[in-house]
Design a protein around this motif. Structure first.
Motif, PDB file in Angstrom:
ATOM      1  N   ARG A  94       0.588  -1.604  -0.156  1.00  0.00           N
ATOM      2  CA  ARG A  94      -0.067  -0.047   0.539  1.00  0.00           C
ATOM      3  C   ARG A  94       0.535   1.026   0.029  1.00  0.00           C
ATOM      4  NH1 ARG A  94      -5.077  -0.977   2.780  1.00  0.00           N
ATOM      5  NH2 ARG A  94      -6.230  -2.660   1.287  1.00  0.00           N
ATOM      6  N   ALA A  95       1.837   1.543   0.779  1.00  0.00           N
ATOM      7  CA  ALA A  95       2.469   2.430   1.259  1.00  0.00           C
ATOM      8  C   ALA A  95       4.017   2.199   1.845  1.00  0.00           C
ATOM      9  CB  ALA A  95       2.383   3.588   2.256  1.00  0.00           C
ATOM     10  N   VAL A  96       5.228   2.917   0.951  1.00  0.00           N
ATOM     11  CA  VAL A  96       7.001   2.437   0.978  1.00  0.00           C
ATOM     12  C   VAL A  96       7.372   4.374   1.263  1.00  0.00           C
ATOM     13  CG1 VAL A  96       8.730   2.397   0.360  1.00  0.00           C
ATOM     14  CG2 VAL A  96       6.746   1.081  -0.885  1.00  0.00           C
ATOM     15  N   GLN A 127      14.033  11.998  19.166  1.00  0.00           N
ATOM     16  CA  GLN A 127      14.256  11.021  18.631  1.00  0.00           C
ATOM     17  C   GLN A 127      14.169  11.833  17.058  1.00  0.00           C
ATOM     18  OE1 GLN A 127      11.875   7.103  18.420  1.00  0.00           O
ATOM     19  NE2 GLN A 127      11.191   8.681  20.632  1.00  0.00           N
ATOM     20  N   MET A 128      15.737  11.390  16.470  1.00  0.00           N
ATOM     21  CA  MET A 128      15.431  12.135  14.717  1.00  0.00           C
ATOM     22  C   MET A 128      15.378  10.816  13.524  1.00  0.00           C
ATOM     23  SD  MET A 128      17.787  15.528  15.197  1.00  0.00           S
ATOM     24  CE  MET A 128      17.889  16.734  16.332  1.00  0.00           C
ATOM     25  N   TYR A 129      14.913  11.823  12.928  1.00  0.00           N
ATOM     26  CA  TYR A 129      14.760  10.284  11.884  1.00  0.00           C
ATOM     27  C   TYR A 129      14.567  10.799  10.527  1.00  0.00           C
ATOM     28  CZ  TYR A 129      13.316   7.009  15.995  1.00  0.00           C
ATOM     29  OH  TYR A 129      13.456   6.013  16.823  1.00  0.00           O
ATOM     30  N   SER A 130      14.929  10.415   9.590  1.00  0.00           N
ATOM     31  CA  SER A 130      15.044  10.697   7.984  1.00  0.00           C
ATOM     32  C   SER A 130      13.827  10.578   7.267  1.00  0.00           C
ATOM     33  CB  SER A 130      15.888  10.051   6.773  1.00  0.00           C
ATOM     34  OG  SER A 130      16.144   8.362   7.076  1.00  0.00           O
ATOM     35  N   THR A 131      13.430  11.199   6.090  1.00  0.00           N
ATOM     36  CA  THR A 131      12.021  11.024   5.603  1.00  0.00           C
ATOM     37  C   THR A 131      11.615  10.839   4.469  1.00  0.00           C
ATOM     38  OG1 THR A 131       9.353  10.277   5.723  1.00  0.00           O
ATOM     39  CG2 THR A 131      10.463  12.613   6.532  1.00  0.00           C
ATOM     40  N   ASP A 132      11.019  10.173   3.849  1.00  0.00           N
ATOM     41  CA  ASP A 132      10.791  10.223   2.161  1.00  0.00           C
ATOM     42  C   ASP A 132       9.149  11.119   2.038  1.00  0.00           C
ATOM     43  OD1 ASP A 132      10.064   8.377   1.811  1.00  0.00           O
ATOM     44  OD2 ASP A 132      11.006   7.778   0.152  1.00  0.00           O
ATOM     45  N   LEU A 135       6.287   9.244   4.214  1.00  0.00           N
ATOM     46  CA  LEU A 135       5.551   9.441   5.565  1.00  0.00           C
ATOM     47  C   LEU A 135       5.196   8.660   6.416  1.00  0.00           C
ATOM     48  CD1 LEU A 135       7.319   9.050   8.635  1.00  0.00           C
ATOM     49  CD2 LEU A 135       6.439  11.847   8.049  1.00  0.00           C
ATOM     50  N   LEU A 136       3.460   9.792   5.915  1.00  0.00           N
ATOM     51  CA  LEU A 136       1.849   9.858   5.837  1.00  0.00           C
ATOM     52  C   LEU A 136       1.476   8.394   6.527  1.00  0.00           C
ATOM     53  CD1 LEU A 136       1.266  13.126   6.057  1.00  0.00           C
ATOM     54  CD2 LEU A 136       2.153  12.619   7.502  1.00  0.00           C
ATOM     55  N   ASP A 137       1.541   8.450   4.685  1.00  0.00           N
ATOM     56  CA  ASP A 137       1.040   6.856   4.467  1.00  0.00           C
ATOM     57  C   ASP A 137       1.526   5.630   4.644  1.00  0.00           C
ATOM     58  OD1 ASP A 137      -1.018   5.623   2.955  1.00  0.00           O
ATOM     59  OD2 ASP A 137      -0.082   6.019   0.904  1.00  0.00           O
ATOM     60  N   MET A 148       3.387  18.196   4.183  1.00  0.00           N
ATOM     61  CA  MET A 148       4.086  17.611   4.362  1.00  0.00           C
ATOM     62  C   MET A 148       5.791  17.987   2.930  1.00  0.00           C
ATOM     63  SD  MET A 148       5.273  14.401   4.749  1.00  0.00           S
ATOM     64  CE  MET A 148       6.494  13.507   4.624  1.00  0.00           C
ATOM     65  N   PHE A 149       6.263  17.569   3.278  1.00  0.00           N
ATOM     66  CA  PHE A 149       7.661  17.880   2.660  1.00  0.00           C
ATOM     67  C   PHE A 149       7.230  17.502   1.174  1.00  0.00           C
ATOM     68  CE2 PHE A 149       9.508  16.469   6.363  1.00  0.00           C
ATOM     69  CZ  PHE A 149      10.171  18.073   7.448  1.00  0.00           C
ATOM     70  N   THR A 150       7.419  18.632   0.062  1.00  0.00           N
ATOM     71  CA  THR A 150       7.774  17.692  -0.992  1.00  0.00           C
ATOM     72  C   THR A 150       8.779  17.195  -1.426  1.00  0.00           C
ATOM     73  OG1 THR A 150       8.549  19.648  -2.040  1.00  0.00           O
ATOM     74  CG2 THR A 150       6.288  20.016  -1.379  1.00  0.00           C
ATOM     75  N   THR A 151       8.708  16.906  -3.143  1.00  0.00           N
ATOM     76  CA  THR A 151       9.628  16.117  -3.376  1.00  0.00           C
ATOM     77  C   THR A 151      10.843  16.880  -3.450  1.00  0.00           C
ATOM     78  OG1 THR A 151       8.437  14.930  -4.326  1.00  0.00           O
ATOM     79  CG2 THR A 151      10.628  14.755  -5.483  1.00  0.00           C
TER      80      THR A 151
END
Lengths: 426, 439
Positions: A94-96, A127-132, A135-137, A148-151
């Motif tokens: 469903r999501a990645v 906590q610090m994490y990276s995301t693309d 995330l939300l999905d 949300m961040f844009t590409t």
């Protein structure tokens, strides 16, 4: 009901040791049961803490190269994008999201002390994490503020961060390029750091001097709870950054269709196979990681449960043995009473009343023991729950019944003793 | 007399084996539960390197941020700069910097299936320090550490996977694209707690690494830590060299110091080193450098999980309940035997003889039960190990050793006493005439 408790009680006093034994045994059993119950439930409570994510349908996958030839960062980023698309297109997915956050794994926590600007000035660990973009999905969290961040932002931020990492340093050892990063934080953290909303646009500073500005706020991260054994908490900041390097070229959290997590995890290694780059692909369902995370608690709960079952059995045998012994000892006495007109029912009742007296005394003493044992256990284990009165009552009621049931069979044997016994061996 | 007692015991056991089995089963159950839980606790408490733990010390330096102290007071690991500097000291008999890493390993003559293996770059001293047993070959010497010779030591499992368990000393491996020569293969070695690396607390029970190479290869091979890595300051340069020149802490240093004098002079050496570093602007936080004995470090870092204490307490109480239960059984049994005892007394046996004979009978049954209990506990622990394999990264964590075997035997003797002394005392005081009349 022509049985008086008085004579039974006085008869018991003549066998202090015999009855005293079983009383103490019952008391110990109550103490152990009541305390184990609170330990077991404590462990079960830990196990049932919701993560706040869709654990059942999440899979973590990590791909590590099996040779050192790949060092070109541009190529690595290309691979990451290709891998991401391959995973996204899998049946059942469903999501990645490309992130190094994995629910319930205690390893990838990278916490730093931060200070909110214009806030209370207290240092917080977050906590610090990276995301693309995913995330939300993937985590199924939603924004309560901001966006949300844009590409473009993610690509740009990745480029800048990498450039900063690879740049020369100033003589004092700090980065030459300083920049603000945008972050998405959890509501729990925003509220603690900045107080009341709105939070978008607020900034906090890390201990190394880098500054972060809030772009969006998500409604929850982990369901926050305090537990000294576990670093998991509801404070988080996600940075827009594609995480891939020569050592780890693929790192995803995948949300699947309901019930298909295991199947997707099994299919992932083949899916991410690359003829041009031998890799070790490890895919695990989050349910499995969660099970491992709480493994010790499950062991404690399981072994305690087994010991308690054995304990009740042993105590039941003890009561049965005692009653049986009483019956054997008084064979002639019973025979005499039967010859003088006592019915079988009277005999059974006599022994059941005796047993009830014994168990009741044992239970009363057991309540005292239970409290004492609980004091010992709580002094050993921090955060161990106080003895719950309900468990104590439950253990007592259960044991009272167990005692009575155990006594029935020997008492019936006593009732079957023939009056003729009284005429022998006088 | 003792022989006669034994004969009498044997006679009565033959006459009523049923009750003996019941008592045996009771003792077995109590001992099994007590032994099992004590073994779990013992696993975390016992000395993992009994012959060496008194001379091994863990080194920590406080080169952390002067503004914000480390959450543990001082960092649990040291920087590359410090690890390389202090391991040049001649005070320790043996010493080694080390860390956990991962290496890509394949046979040099068959490169088709490389695998990532857990690895530990360290000095050749490491093996002698921690009493690591060798099956083939031996550790590398100090020359290999100083001259950066490409040598490697494999553990038994990896040697099994790569060479089918054959003596592979002299054979070559491809490690991260470089050729290494095997100089040693470890024998079976599974310390209970991996005391040499407690930096990742929940990996303390993990089995030792598969492959070992000279520490200084980390630089040319750019090896990263697979364990804990903590920093507080931006690296002074980009890339791997930046990490090596930084304040990032990620290495463990162990030293072997044979006596108190050596410990004192080593502490002085560390403090002098730290003072020297202050001159170049490092070590600005409070001076706090520690040389901690292995067992103290283990307790400080890991300790015994409090749950195991509570469970052991419960197990001991369970054992007491089991033993008390048997007292009732024995009372009934001995009472039924009163006529026979009356005859013995009438024929001249003293109270003491009867008492001893009965207690002896209890103890024989109890020890038999204890042995059964140990077997039961061992079976149960195999089950626990198997079930917990994924949690502890291995399937042989909990096992009954000699000390636990003694514990079980002593427990069963205690159970025999708890259950048997009072009934024996009661019955040996019976006047003989009472029972003779009934015959």
């Amino acid at each position: 009901m022509d049985i008086d408790v008085g004579p039974i009680f006085r008869a018991m006093l003549r066998h202090k040791v015999k009855f005293g034994l079983i009383i103490v045994e019952i008391a110990l059993t109550v103490a152990i049961m009541a305390n184990s119950a609170s330990m077991i439930l404590q462990a079960r409570r830990d196990l049932r803490i919701p993560s706040g994510f869709d654990d059942e349908n999440l899979v973590s996958v990590v791909g590590r190269p099996l040779d050192r030839s790949l060092t070109d960062q541009t190529r690595i980023n290309e691979m990451l994008r290709e891998d991401r698309e391959k995973v996204r297109a899998m049946p059942g997915v469903r999501a990645v999201v490309n992130t190094y956050m994995v629910p319930w794994s205690s390893y990838s926590m990278s916490t730093n002390l931060v200070q909110a600007e214009g806030g209370s000035g207290e240092f917080l660990r977050v906590q610090m994490y990276s995301t693309d973009e995913g995330l939300l999905d993937a985590l199924q969290v939603s924004l309560i503020e901001g966006r949300m961040f844009t590409t473009e932002e993610i690509d740009e931020s990745t480029r800048r961060l990498y450039a900063a990492e690879m740049s020369e340093r100033k003589p004092d050892g700090t980065l030459k390029i300083t920049f603000d990063t945008d972050v998405i934080v959890s509501e729990a953290f925003a509220r603690r750091a900045f107080g009341e909303p709105p939070w978008v646009g607020r900034t906090f500073v890390e201990s190394d001097g880098s500054r972060s500005r809030v772009t969006g706020v998500i409604d929850h991260f982990y369901k926050p709870y305090i537990d000294k054994h576990s670093p998991v908490s509801g404070y988080v900041s996600f940075h827009p950054y594609r995480s891939a390097n020569p050592h780890v070229t693929a790192r995803f959290l995948v949300r699947t269709e309901p019930g298909r997590a295991a199947e997707v995890a099994d299919a992932l290694p083949a899916r991410l196979f690359r003829p041009d780059l031998p890799r070790e692909i490890k895919a695990k369902t989050i349910s499995y990681i969660h099970t491992m995370y709480f493994g010790p608690q499950r062991l404690v709960a399981g072994s305690m449960a087994v010991v308690n079952v054995l304990l009740v059995l042993v105590t039941a045998l003890g009561v049965a043995g005692l009653t049986s012994f009483s019956v054997t000892e008084r064979t002639r006495q019973i025979g005499t009473r039967r010859a003088l007109g006592a019915t079988a029912g009277v005999i059974v009742r006599y022994f059941l009343i005796e047993t009830s007296l014994v168990t009741s005394t044992g239970l009363a003493l057991g309540a005292v023991f239970a409290v004492a044992l609980n004091l010992a256990v709580t002094s050993m284990i921090e955060g161990q729950a106080k003895l719950d009165f309900a468990f104590l009552v439950f253990s007592m009621v259960l044991l009272w019944f167990v005692g009575l049931v155990s006594a029935i069979s020997p008492a019936m044997r006593g009732a079957r003793i023939s009056p003729a016994v009284a005429t022998r061996n006088i | 007399m003792f022989g006669y007692h034994l004969k009498m015991v044997a006679h009565s056991l033959r006459r009523s084996p049923g009750y003996a089995l019941l008592v045996m089963a009771g003792v077995a159950l109590g001992v099994a539960v007590a032994t099992m839980f004590s073994t779990v606790r013992h696993t975390y408490a016992k000395d993992p390197v009994p012959s060496k733990s008194s001379v091994l010390y863990y080194v920590r330096l406080n080169a952390w941020d002067p503004v914000l102290p480390h959450e543990n007071g001082i960092p649990p690991m040291v920087t590359y700069m410090d690890a390389t500097a202090i391991t040049k000291s001649s005070i320790p008999v043996r010493q080694s910097p080390m860390f956990s890493s991962e290496l890509i390993v394949s046979r040099d003559d068959d490169r088709s299936h490389p695998k990532r293996e857990s690895a530990r770059p360290c000095f050749g001293d490491f093996f002698a320090m921690f009493n690591v047993p060798f099956k083939y070959g031996a550790a590398w010497d100090r020359k290999a550490d100083e001259g950066l010779e490409p040598v490697a030591v494999l553990n038994e499992g990896l040697n099994e996977r790569l060479f089918g368990g054959a003596d592979s000393v002299g054979k070559r491996l491809l490690i991260d694209g470089r050729t290494f020569r095997i100089v040693g293969v470890l024998d079976r070695w599974s310390p209970t707690i991996r005391a040499y690396d407690l930096t990742v607390v929940d990996k303390a029970t993990a089995p030792p690494e598969s492959i070992y190479i000279p520490f200084h290869f980390l630089r040319p091979m750019q090896l990263r830590s697979a364990g804990s890595f903590q920093g507080w300051k931006v690296e002074p340069a980009p890339g791997y060299e930046g990490v090596l020149a930084s304040e990032d802490t990620w290495l463990q240093v162990w030293v072997e110091l044979p006596n108190v004098e050596a410990v004192d002079s080593y502490k002085r050496f560390l403090d002098e080193y730290a003072m020297g570093q202050r001159k170049v602007g490092r070590f600005l936080a409070r001076m706090d450098n520690r040389v901690t004995p292995l067992l103290d470090w283990m307790m400080e870092r890991q300790g015994i999980p409090p749950e195991t204490d509570a469970m052991t307490l419960v197990a001991v109480l369970f054992f007491v309940v089991c033993s008390m239960n048997l007292m009732g059984v024995l009372m009934a049994k001995f009472l039924a035997r009163a006529p026979q005892i009356g005859v013995q007394r009438a024929l001249g046996a003293s109270k003491r003889d009867i008492f001893l004979q009965l207690v002896l009978e209890c103890e024989i049954i109890a020890v038999a039960g204890g042995i059964a209990g140990v077997l039961l506990a061992a079976l149960a622990l195999i089950g626990v190990n198997h079930y917990a394999e994924d949690i502890f990264y291995r399937d042989d964590l909990f096992h009954i050793d000699w000390s636990m075997l003694w514990f079980a035997i002593v427990s069963s003797l205690v159970a025999g006493l708890i259950a048997g002394v009072y009934p024996a005392y009661r019955i040996c005081r019976v006047p003989p005439s009472v029972y003779l009349r009934l015959q």
